[in-house]
Design a protein around this motif. Sequence first.
Motif, short mmCIF file in Angstrom:
data_model
loop_
_atom_site.label_atom_id
_atom_site.label_comp_id
_atom_site.label_asym_id
_atom_site.label_seq_id
_atom_site.Cartn_x
_atom_site.Cartn_y
_atom_site.Cartn_z
N TYR A 165 17.15 -0.29 -14.70
CA TYR A 165 17.36 1.12 -14.35
C TYR A 165 18.15 1.83 -15.45
O TYR A 165 17.84 2.99 -15.80
N THR A 166 19.15 1.15 -16.00
CA THR A 166 19.96 1.73 -17.07
C THR A 166 19.10 2.08 -18.28
O THR A 166 19.23 3.17 -18.87
N ASP A 167 18.21 1.17 -18.66
CA ASP A 167 17.33 1.42 -19.81
C ASP A 167 16.45 2.64 -19.58
O ASP A 167 16.29 3.49 -20.47
N LEU A 168 15.86 2.73 -18.41
CA LEU A 168 14.98 3.86 -18.12
C LEU A 168 15.76 5.18 -18.15
O LEU A 168 15.28 6.19 -18.68
N GLU A 169 16.97 5.15 -17.61
CA GLU A 169 17.79 6.36 -17.62
C GLU A 169 18.22 6.73 -19.04
O GLU A 169 18.19 7.91 -19.43
N ARG A 180 12.22 12.91 -15.07
CA ARG A 180 11.15 11.94 -14.88
C ARG A 180 11.73 10.53 -14.72
O ARG A 180 11.31 9.76 -13.86
N ALA A 181 12.71 10.20 -15.55
CA ALA A 181 13.35 8.88 -15.46
C ALA A 181 14.00 8.70 -14.10
O ALA A 181 13.92 7.62 -13.50
N LYS A 182 14.64 9.73 -13.61
CA LYS A 182 15.28 9.67 -12.29
C LYS A 182 14.26 9.35 -11.21
O LYS A 182 14.50 8.54 -10.31
N ASP A 183 13.08 9.99 -11.28
CA ASP A 183 12.03 9.76 -10.29
C ASP A 183 11.49 8.33 -10.37
O ASP A 183 11.26 7.68 -9.35
N VAL A 184 11.28 7.84 -11.59
CA VAL A 184 10.76 6.48 -11.77
C VAL A 184 11.75 5.46 -11.25
O VAL A 184 11.38 4.51 -10.52
N VAL A 185 13.03 5.64 -11.59
CA VAL A 185 14.06 4.71 -11.13
C VAL A 185 14.18 4.74 -9.60
O VAL A 185 14.30 3.69 -8.95
N ALA A 186 14.13 5.94 -9.02
CA ALA A 186 14.24 6.06 -7.56
C ALA A 186 13.10 5.33 -6.87
O ALA A 186 13.29 4.66 -5.85
N ASP A 187 11.90 5.44 -7.43
CA ASP A 187 10.74 4.75 -6.86
C ASP A 187 10.92 3.23 -6.93
O ASP A 187 10.66 2.51 -5.95
N LEU A 188 11.38 2.73 -8.07
CA LEU A 188 11.61 1.30 -8.23
C LEU A 188 12.68 0.81 -7.25
O LEU A 188 12.53 -0.23 -6.60
#
Length: 326
Positions: A165-169, A180-188
Amino acid sequence: MVPVRRLAALVVATIPLAACGAQVAENPGTRTVTVSRCGEEVEYTTPQRAVVYEGGSADKMFALGLTDHVHGYVMPPANPPVEESPWAAEYAKVEFLGDDLLNKELVVEAKADFVVAGWRSGFSDERGITPEILDGLGIQSFMHTESCYNYPNHPEKVTPFEALYTDLERMGRIFDVESRAKDVVADLKDRVEKVRSEAPQGDPVPVFLYDSGTDQPFTAGNQVPPNEIIEFAGGRNIFADLDQRWTQVGWEPVVQAKPEVIIILDYGDQPAQEKIDFLKTSPTTASLPAVVNNRFYTLDYNEGISGPRNVDGLEGFAEYLRTLPS
């Protein structure tokens, strides 16, 4: 898997942003932002020509809709064919740069302005390609947070899924796609919590991850994604007490732990069936409960290294555990 298609759909829904060069199309490369890289604060300009090493690095970029910023990828033989990836269509849009280890010459020749890799799984002092060396060449770099545990002096120690999650953020900040990163992390995270809420009750089943090795096995300590894949699914990694990433152990502790399930890490160049055949025929392992009961689960290489497909691996393994008799 259906969940990974959902993640892909989430990315497709946001592609118009990527088509605009992550909001920097008018003056590419002029925006700067300071982001941590293994404990060091680094100033980044928005990359336009990234080189990524291994599936995990590419997947993180593709999951964020950043294909337009990827020049090409390097994929070593251990990585399964990219055509099997949920992001196969994105791989097809960028250049294949090689099927060997990452090296400085390749990066320079590709005119990269950004390199994504892990420490010792891409970046390496011995091979002469480190973030410090690339900094000196004016080439930006990003290291997987999960791999920082191996970096000199352990500047960051983050549990594997939190590291993902840290990497994506952080990449979202670098490329100005934080929403967009927030949405992807939230989905994961939602998918992970769903698995955890459905995990079998009672004593967790002992699980041995078999990476490779015959004289001595290579396995997963508590600093790599499979440890949490096992834990969140309702199992117990028999080497969860090892403060290591990927590490070599002896067969004796494996035998003593009596694993009831064995996860086989499936490499592109080391098929899972060959490893299963070895475990079934070796006198040392043939009597293990997992072997006797034929309880093997195959984990794709890209589900085991840091990347969005860790969650696919978690979902698949959790489903397998739920099928076992209680």
